[in-house]
Motif scaffolding. Structure first.
Motif, PDB file in Angstrom:
ATOM      1  N   PHE A 104     -10.009  11.632   0.119  1.00 28.59           N
ATOM      2  CA  PHE A 104     -10.545  12.968   0.378  1.00 28.59           C
ATOM      3  C   PHE A 104     -10.388  13.370   1.849  1.00 28.59           C
ATOM      4  N   TYR A 105     -10.169  12.396   2.705  1.00 32.99           N
ATOM      5  CA  TYR A 105      -9.970  12.672   4.126  1.00 32.99           C
ATOM      6  C   TYR A 105      -8.482  12.669   4.494  1.00 32.99           C
ATOM      7  N   ALA A 106      -7.694  11.914   3.753  1.00 29.26           N
ATOM      8  CA  ALA A 106      -6.258  11.788   4.015  1.00 29.26           C
ATOM      9  C   ALA A 106      -5.540  11.866   2.668  1.00 29.26           C
ATOM     10  N   PRO A 107      -5.245  13.085   2.175  1.00 32.46           N
ATOM     11  CA  PRO A 107      -4.848  13.283   0.784  1.00 32.46           C
ATOM     12  C   PRO A 107      -3.351  13.243   0.474  1.00 32.46           C
ATOM     13  N   THR A 108      -2.497  13.054   1.472  1.00 33.40           N
ATOM     14  CA  THR A 108      -1.059  13.072   1.207  1.00 33.40           C
ATOM     15  C   THR A 108      -0.401  11.784   1.699  1.00 33.40           C
ATOM     16  N   VAL A 136     -14.868  -5.237  12.811  1.00 32.54           N
ATOM     17  CA  VAL A 136     -14.362  -3.878  12.646  1.00 32.54           C
ATOM     18  C   VAL A 136     -13.377  -3.873  11.487  1.00 32.54           C
ATOM     19  N   GLU A 137     -13.603  -2.970  10.536  1.00 32.34           N
ATOM     20  CA  GLU A 137     -12.752  -2.879   9.346  1.00 32.34           C
ATOM     21  C   GLU A 137     -11.608  -1.902   9.588  1.00 32.34           C
ATOM     22  N   LYS A 138     -10.399  -2.320   9.232  1.00 26.66           N
ATOM     23  CA  LYS A 138      -9.241  -1.449   9.365  1.00 26.66           C
ATOM     24  C   LYS A 138      -9.214  -0.430   8.231  1.00 26.66           C
ATOM     25  N   LEU A 139      -8.674   0.742   8.517  1.00 26.09           N
ATOM     26  CA  LEU A 139      -8.556   1.796   7.512  1.00 26.09           C
ATOM     27  C   LEU A 139      -7.397   1.505   6.563  1.00 26.09           C
ATOM     28  N   PRO A 140      -7.456   2.038   5.327  1.00 26.70           N
ATOM     29  CA  PRO A 140      -6.271   1.981   4.457  1.00 26.70           C
ATOM     30  C   PRO A 140      -5.109   2.682   5.146  1.00 26.70           C
ATOM     31  N   LEU A 141      -3.932   2.104   5.080  1.00 27.57           N
ATOM     32  CA  LEU A 141      -2.801   2.649   5.820  1.00 27.57           C
ATOM     33  C   LEU A 141      -1.746   3.300   4.938  1.00 27.57           C
ATOM     34  N   THR A 142      -1.992   3.388   3.628  1.00 27.60           N
ATOM     35  CA  THR A 142      -1.108   4.119   2.722  1.00 27.60           C
ATOM     36  C   THR A 142      -1.960   4.818   1.671  1.00 27.60           C
ATOM     37  N   LEU A 143      -1.398   5.841   1.054  1.00 27.12           N
ATOM     38  CA  LEU A 143      -2.108   6.529  -0.020  1.00 27.12           C
ATOM     39  C   LEU A 143      -2.306   5.603  -1.211  1.00 27.12           C
ATOM     40  N   ASP A 144      -1.351   4.729  -1.464  1.00 26.91           N
ATOM     41  CA  ASP A 144      -1.491   3.750  -2.549  1.00 26.91           C
ATOM     42  C   ASP A 144      -2.732   2.883  -2.352  1.00 26.91           C
ATOM     43  N   GLU A 171     -11.312  11.126 -12.658  1.00 26.49           N
ATOM     44  CA  GLU A 171     -10.068  11.080 -13.424  1.00 26.49           C
ATOM     45  C   GLU A 171      -9.084  12.141 -12.946  1.00 26.49           C
ATOM     46  N   TYR A 172      -9.596  13.318 -12.640  1.00 26.34           N
ATOM     47  CA  TYR A 172      -8.712  14.402 -12.189  1.00 26.34           C
ATOM     48  C   TYR A 172      -7.999  14.029 -10.904  1.00 26.34           C
ATOM     49  N   TYR A 173      -8.779  13.598  -9.902  1.00 27.80           N
ATOM     50  CA  TYR A 173      -8.156  13.302  -8.607  1.00 27.80           C
ATOM     51  C   TYR A 173      -7.347  12.013  -8.631  1.00 27.80           C
ATOM     52  N   HIS A 174      -7.748  11.070  -9.439  1.00 24.61           N
ATOM     53  CA  HIS A 174      -6.931   9.865  -9.567  1.00 24.61           C
ATOM     54  C   HIS A 174      -5.555  10.222 -10.121  1.00 24.61           C
ATOM     55  N   HIS A 175      -5.541  11.065 -11.125  1.00 29.87           N
ATOM     56  CA  HIS A 175      -4.270  11.513 -11.702  1.00 29.87           C
ATOM     57  C   HIS A 175      -3.462  12.307 -10.685  1.00 29.87           C
ATOM     58  N   PHE A 176      -4.129  13.186  -9.945  1.00 33.71           N
ATOM     59  CA  PHE A 176      -3.453  14.002  -8.944  1.00 33.71           C
ATOM     60  C   PHE A 176      -2.772  13.130  -7.887  1.00 33.71           C
ATOM     61  N   PHE A 177      -3.492  12.162  -7.358  1.00 29.35           N
ATOM     62  CA  PHE A 177      -2.925  11.316  -6.311  1.00 29.35           C
ATOM     63  C   PHE A 177      -1.856  10.372  -6.863  1.00 29.35           C
ATOM     64  N   GLU A 178      -1.990   9.963  -8.095  1.00 22.57           N
ATOM     65  CA  GLU A 178      -0.932   9.161  -8.727  1.00 22.57           C
ATOM     66  C   GLU A 178       0.373   9.953  -8.797  1.00 22.57           C
ATOM     67  N   LEU A 179       0.282  11.220  -9.163  1.00 19.00           N
ATOM     68  CA  LEU A 179       1.474  12.067  -9.233  1.00 19.00           C
ATOM     69  C   LEU A 179       2.082  12.264  -7.845  1.00 19.00           C
ATOM     70  N   GLU A 180       1.231  12.375  -6.836  1.00 21.54           N
ATOM     71  CA  GLU A 180       1.715  12.530  -5.462  1.00 21.54           C
ATOM     72  C   GLU A 180       2.510  11.292  -5.029  1.00 21.54           C
ATOM     73  N   ILE A 181       1.976  10.140  -5.331  1.00 24.86           N
ATOM     74  CA  ILE A 181       2.646   8.886  -4.971  1.00 24.86           C
ATOM     75  C   ILE A 181       3.949   8.735  -5.735  1.00 24.86           C
ATOM     76  N   LYS A 182       3.928   9.054  -7.027  1.00 27.76           N
ATOM     77  CA  LYS A 182       5.133   8.947  -7.848  1.00 27.76           C
ATOM     78  C   LYS A 182       6.231   9.885  -7.352  1.00 27.76           C
TER      79      LYS A 182
END
Length: 259
Positions: A108-112, A200-208, A230-241
């Motif tokens: 939600f903070y880094a969507p692409t 200190v925890e590192k941030l996720p570094l990829t959308l995956d 479910e909606y946003y999971h599907h949306f981000f899956e399509l973005e990655i694909k």
């Protein structure tokens, strides 16, 4: 209400929007962006809010400044002192909750896909979850005092959807207050060079990576509901694909002749 100034990157400008209640602020964010795009188009120019437009230039962030108010009183102000900051218990709990759930709500903070190319050490974009008073290497920076005391989150990119980013921040912070989540010690030094030994925890570094955390987040499911998940999971899956199937200019430059 709004002003801008030149920033470090070529053609890059910092845009400042006057504080407001959170829903109005999200509205102003979107209207301002759309206005700039339409104005630029009328004179034959283009404006982009990509998080990372050029590999050799600084990325563009969306720094969120948040405080919690009850009537005319800032709930973050108080007599508790931590790291030289006079604050309330609510301030500590809110910040702790915001930080705790940040990785699992990172989408939600880094969507692409492009969002994550901004997170590079010593690049003005934070790469770890740390908080500190007036430290621009930390993801969370504390600014102001008294009635102006607020939390600045420097992690979101300029490409974020403000409604989703604000919803994630408020939900996380309020859960921190509800459950009185304990705040970690403030980070001192350069957060870019922080290691696990610094707690200190590192941030996720990829959308995956961010999507995997989102998919298994119980907090996200309970907060936003199964349909939204479910909606946003599907949306981000399509973005990655879509990204995985694209042949980029970088691949052509690197492989065309040598293979």
């Amino acid at each position: 209400m709004k002003n801008s100034k030149g920033e470090w990157g070529h053609g890059q400008h910092e845009l400042n929007i006057r504080y407001e209640n959170i829903l109005t602020m999200a509205d102003h964010h979107c209207i301002f962006k759309q206005c700039l795009k339409e104005t630029a188009e009328q004179i034959g120019w283009s404006v982009t809010f990509m998080a990372k437009y050029a590999s050799d230039q600084a990325g563009s962030g969306c720094h969120l400044h948040i405080s919690l108010w009850q009537g005319n009183n800032n709930c973050f102000a108080g007599n508790k002192t931590i790291a030289g900051i006079k604050c309330s218990d609510e301030f500590c709990w809110f910040l702790a909750g915001w930080m705790k759930y940040f990785p699992e709500l990172m989408v939600f903070y880094a969507p692409t896909v492009n969002s994550y190319k901004r997170y590079q050490d010593a690049s003005w974009a934070p790469t770890s979850l740390a908080w500190s008073p007036d430290n621009r290497t930390a993801g969370f920076r504390i600014v102001g005092e008294g009635e102006s005391l607020r939390i600045e989150c420097r992690i979101p990119g300029a490409d974020c959807n403000p409604y989703l980013a604000f919803a994630a921040a408020i939900a996380s912070g309020l859960d921190g207050i509800k459950n009185r989540i304990e705040l970690t010690e403030p980070f001192r030094g350069n957060a870019y060079t922080a290691t696990s030994s610094d707690h200190v925890e590192k941030l996720p570094l990829t959308l995956d990576e961010a999507l995997a955390l989102f998919a298994k987040s119980r907090f996200a499911r309970e907060t936003f509901g199964q349909d939204v998940m479910e909606y946003y999971h599907h949306f981000f899956e399509l973005e990655i694909k879509a990204y995985q199937q694209a042949v980029t200019d970088w691949e052509k430059r690197r492989y065309f002749e040598q293979i």
